[in-house]
Design a protein around this motif. Sequence first.
Motif, PDB file in Angstrom:
ATOM      1  N   THR A 150       0.823  -1.208   0.000  1.00 56.02           N
ATOM      2  CA  THR A 150       0.000   0.000   0.000  1.00 56.02           C
ATOM      3  C   THR A 150       0.860   1.261   0.000  1.00 56.02           C
ATOM      4  O   THR A 150       1.919   1.322   0.624  1.00 56.02           O
ATOM      5  CB  THR A 150      -0.933   0.019   1.226  1.00 56.02           C
ATOM      6  OG1 THR A 150      -0.183  -0.266   2.414  1.00 56.02           O
ATOM      7  CG2 THR A 150      -2.024  -1.018   1.085  1.00 56.02           C
ATOM      8  N   GLY A 191      -3.288   3.524  -4.647  1.00 61.01           N
ATOM      9  CA  GLY A 191      -2.849   3.182  -3.298  1.00 61.01           C
ATOM     10  C   GLY A 191      -2.351   1.768  -3.139  1.00 61.01           C
ATOM     11  O   GLY A 191      -2.011   1.358  -2.022  1.00 61.01           O
ATOM     12  N   SER A 209     -10.257   4.438   2.536  1.00 65.58           N
ATOM     13  CA  SER A 209      -9.783   4.009   1.218  1.00 65.58           C
ATOM     14  C   SER A 209     -10.829   3.152   0.521  1.00 65.58           C
ATOM     15  O   SER A 209     -11.078   3.300  -0.687  1.00 65.58           O
ATOM     16  CB  SER A 209      -8.486   3.202   1.357  1.00 65.58           C
ATOM     17  OG  SER A 209      -7.412   4.023   1.735  1.00 65.58           O
ATOM     18  N   VAL A 216      -3.643   5.898   0.117  1.00 64.43           N
ATOM     19  CA  VAL A 216      -4.204   5.661   1.447  1.00 64.43           C
ATOM     20  C   VAL A 216      -4.103   6.948   2.266  1.00 64.43           C
ATOM     21  O   VAL A 216      -3.017   7.523   2.393  1.00 64.43           O
ATOM     22  CB  VAL A 216      -3.453   4.522   2.163  1.00 64.43           C
ATOM     23  CG1 VAL A 216      -4.038   4.291   3.558  1.00 64.43           C
ATOM     24  CG2 VAL A 216      -3.519   3.237   1.343  1.00 64.43           C
ATOM     25  N   HIS A 249      -1.894   3.563   6.754  1.00 62.39           N
ATOM     26  CA  HIS A 249      -1.241   4.577   5.936  1.00 62.39           C
ATOM     27  C   HIS A 249       0.267   4.389   5.879  1.00 62.39           C
ATOM     28  O   HIS A 249       0.880   4.435   4.816  1.00 62.39           O
ATOM     29  CB  HIS A 249      -1.578   5.971   6.489  1.00 62.39           C
ATOM     30  CG  HIS A 249      -0.770   7.071   5.884  1.00 62.39           C
ATOM     31  ND1 HIS A 249       0.378   7.565   6.468  1.00 62.39           N
ATOM     32  CD2 HIS A 249      -0.935   7.780   4.739  1.00 62.39           C
ATOM     33  CE1 HIS A 249       0.883   8.527   5.716  1.00 62.39           C
ATOM     34  NE2 HIS A 249       0.103   8.674   4.666  1.00 62.39           N
TER      35      HIS A 249
END
Length: 364
Positions: free
Chosen positions: A28, A67, A275, A287, A344
């Motif tokens: 991610t 992402g 997301s 993200v 994240h």
Amino acid sequence: MDEIRGDEIRGTAGGTASVPLSVLDLVTVGQGRTATQALRTSVDIAQLTERRGFHRFWVAEHHSMPGVASSSPAVILAHLAAHTERIRLGSGGVMLPNHAPLVIAEQFGTLEAMAPGRIDLGLGRAPGTDGATAAALRRTDRPGEGADDFPQQLAELIRFLDDDFPDGHPYARIHAVPGPVQATAPGGVQSPGRPPVWLLGSSGFSARLAGVLGLPFAFAHHFSARNTVPALDLYRESFKPSAVLDAPYALIGVSALAADEEREARRQVLTGALSMVRLRTGRPGLVPSPEEAEAYAFSPMEQEFVDSWLANVIHGTADEVRAGLDALAKRTGADELMITANAHGGEARLRSYDLIADAYGLPS
């Protein structure tokens, strides 16, 4: 069929865990981060989970999602193989209708040559993206046809992996290299082993097919939780012993994130929920940060989706996550849990896997 040892499929539970623990990484990319940083984080997570005794580490094929930087599983797995020594590596999965079976046999034969005895080939029949992108990948305006042909594509791929097309078949003289043909060539010493094939799914189709073929099965509980138990029941009921497995073996993918405090875990998993809201409403992006996710004003419909989504994400302190994972394993009878921690930043994901390993007393 070339040799596939049972220990290449069945894992061994470590520490006090009741089943083997593994990892699914989506590579991610968070806001303010680059794909380069995301890929470096994946290496860090693979090395951490190898050190801590997790059984396998898989990456998944996704396309046209800013992402998620895992559009090329074979390339990522080659990179991971160069930075690890023992942990099993695999695809969770390659979306077979996007590719020619011979290409996948060649790619994973190459990976097997790079990391002998520790490569898994997980296959799915979904596109791993939206319909328009699937059409671009498959060079057709009827991308659904690929999913319908999945059993035939799978059979072709396995024959390429085993190099055993019958005489008279149009592909009988075509060989996936690296592969078994090198062992039969004059002076050949190529290992006869090849990656075990897994079927992936989020419904009953692949569950039944995996059972009929006697293959291991991986179910996407992390985004299809309501179908988990019915799909696993169908897999077990359909199972026929094979040269690969004498009894069913099923793992489930589960979203789980541990933090030092419950509130911090909630902040981190909310980024993944936002997301998903954006993805489901046609607005895929990087993200978001925990700060943005906390400040976001969800509409009533979005909030309902978030609540439903987070109900299937196990999060909290390490002890809370352990309790949730144990309860899920008991309820589903899964033979293995494959954890995916979506957040994240890489720091939160690394910390989560460390905490989960601590909670189960895995080696440090």
